[in-house]
Design a protein around this motif. Structure first.
Motif, PDB file in Angstrom:
ATOM      1  N   PRO A   1       7.118  35.396  50.438  1.00 26.90           N
ATOM      2  CA  PRO A   1       6.353  34.522  49.531  1.00 26.90           C
ATOM      3  C   PRO A   1       7.158  33.295  49.141  1.00 26.90           C
ATOM      4  O   PRO A   1       8.350  33.365  48.905  1.00 26.90           O
ATOM      5  CB  PRO A   1       6.112  35.400  48.309  1.00 26.90           C
ATOM      6  N   LEU A   2       6.477  32.162  49.092  1.00 32.17           N
ATOM      7  CA  LEU A   2       7.130  30.925  48.679  1.00 32.17           C
ATOM      8  C   LEU A   2       7.149  30.794  47.162  1.00 32.17           C
ATOM      9  O   LEU A   2       7.927  30.034  46.614  1.00 32.17           O
ATOM     10  CB  LEU A   2       6.410  29.716  49.286  1.00 32.17           C
ATOM     11  N   ASN A   3       6.253  31.526  46.495  1.00 33.92           N
ATOM     12  CA  ASN A   3       6.159  31.511  45.036  1.00 33.92           C
ATOM     13  C   ASN A   3       6.021  30.095  44.477  1.00 33.92           C
ATOM     14  O   ASN A   3       6.679  29.725  43.518  1.00 33.92           O
ATOM     15  CB  ASN A   3       7.359  32.212  44.405  1.00 33.92           C
ATOM     16  N   VAL A   4       5.157  29.316  45.094  1.00 32.40           N
ATOM     17  CA  VAL A   4       4.898  27.958  44.629  1.00 32.40           C
ATOM     18  C   VAL A   4       3.821  28.022  43.558  1.00 32.40           C
ATOM     19  O   VAL A   4       2.748  28.578  43.768  1.00 32.40           O
ATOM     20  CB  VAL A   4       4.450  27.046  45.792  1.00 32.40           C
ATOM     21  N   HIS A   5       4.113  27.448  42.409  1.00 32.64           N
ATOM     22  CA  HIS A   5       3.160  27.436  41.300  1.00 32.64           C
ATOM     23  C   HIS A   5       2.087  26.379  41.562  1.00 32.64           C
ATOM     24  O   HIS A   5       2.403  25.255  41.940  1.00 32.64           O
ATOM     25  CB  HIS A   5       3.877  27.134  39.986  1.00 32.64           C
ATOM     26  N   ARG A   6       0.834  26.776  41.399  1.00 32.71           N
ATOM     27  CA  ARG A   6      -0.282  25.844  41.568  1.00 32.71           C
ATOM     28  C   ARG A   6      -0.961  25.656  40.227  1.00 32.71           C
ATOM     29  O   ARG A   6      -1.385  26.619  39.600  1.00 32.71           O
ATOM     30  CB  ARG A   6      -1.259  26.381  42.607  1.00 32.71           C
ATOM     31  N   THR A   7      -1.061  24.431  39.773  1.00 33.21           N
ATOM     32  CA  THR A   7      -1.683  24.103  38.493  1.00 33.21           C
ATOM     33  C   THR A   7      -3.187  23.970  38.689  1.00 33.21           C
ATOM     34  O   THR A   7      -3.634  23.239  39.573  1.00 33.21           O
ATOM     35  CB  THR A   7      -1.121  22.775  37.946  1.00 33.21           C
ATOM     36  N   PRO A   8      -3.986  24.685  37.888  1.00 27.21           N
ATOM     37  CA  PRO A   8      -5.442  24.573  38.013  1.00 27.21           C
ATOM     38  C   PRO A   8      -5.911  23.135  37.767  1.00 27.21           C
ATOM     39  O   PRO A   8      -5.360  22.419  36.944  1.00 27.21           O
ATOM     40  CB  PRO A   8      -5.977  25.500  36.921  1.00 27.21           C
ATOM     41  N   THR A   9      -6.959  22.744  38.501  1.00 33.71           N
ATOM     42  CA  THR A   9      -7.482  21.387  38.390  1.00 33.71           C
ATOM     43  C   THR A   9      -8.755  21.326  37.559  1.00 33.71           C
ATOM     44  O   THR A   9      -9.274  20.246  37.319  1.00 33.71           O
ATOM     45  CB  THR A   9      -7.809  20.818  39.775  1.00 33.71           C
TER      46      THR A   9
ATOM     47  N   LEU B   1      -3.898  28.527  49.745  1.00 33.48           N
ATOM     48  CA  LEU B   1      -2.530  28.277  50.217  1.00 33.48           C
ATOM     49  C   LEU B   1      -1.647  29.507  50.028  1.00 33.48           C
ATOM     50  O   LEU B   1      -0.667  29.695  50.746  1.00 33.48           O
ATOM     51  CB  LEU B   1      -1.915  27.076  49.491  1.00 33.48           C
ATOM     52  N   GLY B   2      -1.988  30.352  49.056  1.00 36.47           N
ATOM     53  CA  GLY B   2      -1.230  31.579  48.829  1.00 36.47           C
ATOM     54  C   GLY B   2      -1.298  32.540  49.999  1.00 36.47           C
ATOM     55  O   GLY B   2      -0.457  33.435  50.126  1.00 36.47           O
ATOM     56  N   ASP B   3      -2.291  32.392  50.878  1.00 38.26           N
ATOM     57  CA  ASP B   3      -2.395  33.253  52.058  1.00 38.26           C
ATOM     58  C   ASP B   3      -1.200  33.096  52.982  1.00 38.26           C
ATOM     59  O   ASP B   3      -0.873  34.002  53.744  1.00 38.26           O
ATOM     60  CB  ASP B   3      -3.682  32.954  52.841  1.00 38.26           C
ATOM     61  N   THR B   4      -0.542  31.956  52.922  1.00 36.68           N
ATOM     62  CA  THR B   4       0.607  31.733  53.800  1.00 36.68           C
ATOM     63  C   THR B   4       1.790  32.618  53.412  1.00 36.68           C
ATOM     64  O   THR B   4       2.680  32.830  54.231  1.00 36.68           O
ATOM     65  CB  THR B   4       1.059  30.258  53.778  1.00 36.68           C
ATOM     66  N   ASP B   5       1.779  33.161  52.191  1.00 31.06           N
ATOM     67  CA  ASP B   5       2.879  34.022  51.753  1.00 31.06           C
ATOM     68  C   ASP B   5       3.000  35.280  52.608  1.00 31.06           C
ATOM     69  O   ASP B   5       4.058  35.890  52.664  1.00 31.06           O
ATOM     70  CB  ASP B   5       2.707  34.430  50.287  1.00 31.06           C
ATOM     71  N   HIS B   6       1.909  35.683  53.252  1.00 26.79           N
ATOM     72  CA  HIS B   6       1.894  36.942  53.988  1.00 26.79           C
ATOM     73  C   HIS B   6       1.776  36.721  55.498  1.00 26.79           C
ATOM     74  O   HIS B   6       1.575  37.667  56.232  1.00 26.79           O
ATOM     75  CB  HIS B   6       0.741  37.813  53.495  1.00 26.79           C
ATOM     76  N   LEU B   7       1.878  35.478  55.926  1.00 24.66           N
ATOM     77  CA  LEU B   7       1.740  35.164  57.344  1.00 24.66           C
ATOM     78  C   LEU B   7       3.060  34.684  57.927  1.00 24.66           C
ATOM     79  O   LEU B   7       3.881  34.104  57.225  1.00 24.66           O
ATOM     80  CB  LEU B   7       0.706  34.046  57.535  1.00 24.66           C
ATOM     81  N   ALA B   8       3.203  34.917  59.211  1.00 20.84           N
ATOM     82  CA  ALA B   8       4.346  34.341  59.909  1.00 20.84           C
ATOM     83  C   ALA B   8       4.139  32.826  59.973  1.00 20.84           C
ATOM     84  O   ALA B   8       3.017  32.337  59.809  1.00 20.84           O
ATOM     85  CB  ALA B   8       4.446  34.930  61.317  1.00 20.84           C
ATOM     86  N   THR B   9       5.192  32.105  60.207  1.00 17.13           N
ATOM     87  CA  THR B   9       5.137  30.650  60.182  1.00 17.13           C
ATOM     88  C   THR B   9       4.075  30.091  61.124  1.00 17.13           C
ATOM     89  O   THR B   9       3.383  29.135  60.780  1.00 17.13           O
ATOM     90  CB  THR B   9       6.511  30.062  60.551  1.00 17.13           C
TER      91      THR B   9
END
Length: 99
Positions: free
Chosen positions: A33-41, A53-61
């Motif tokens: 996981p990249l643990n990047v915080h996303r601010t609600p819009t 974008l959080g789906d990338t935390d569980h995928l290979a590059t």
């Protein structure tokens, strides 16, 4: 000094040890996981795309590109939809041309 050899002390019988819980070995090539915080819009459609974008935390590059393209397409469509919405009516012009 005595010529007698002392008897060895009795060693208590070893208690069976509980095996330590083994920590799984971390594969450096595994997704992390990249643990990047996303601010609600406050725009549900945009927030849904950003959450994807959080789906990338569980995928290979090599799987990231598909997610990034999908999110980009969704955000682009959301922006395009803003241009398509009718705005407030334009008041009639007070300027009259002279002929």
């Amino acid at each position: 000094m005595s010529d007698t050899v002392p008897e060895p002390e009795a060693v208590p019988e070893a208690q069976p040890r509980e095996p330590k819980p083994q920590e799984p070995e971390r594969d450096p090539a595994a997704p992390a996981p990249l643990n990047v915080h996303r601010t609600p819009t406050d725009n549900a459609e945009v927030d849904a795309h950003l959450a994807r974008l959080g789906d990338t935390d569980h995928l290979a590059t090599d799987g990231h590109v598909e997610v990034y393209e999908d999110v980009h397409r969704g955000l682009r469509d959301a922006l395009t939809a803003l241009d398509a919405r009718p705005g407030p009516p334009v008041p009639p012009s007070t300027y009259q041309s002279r002929s």
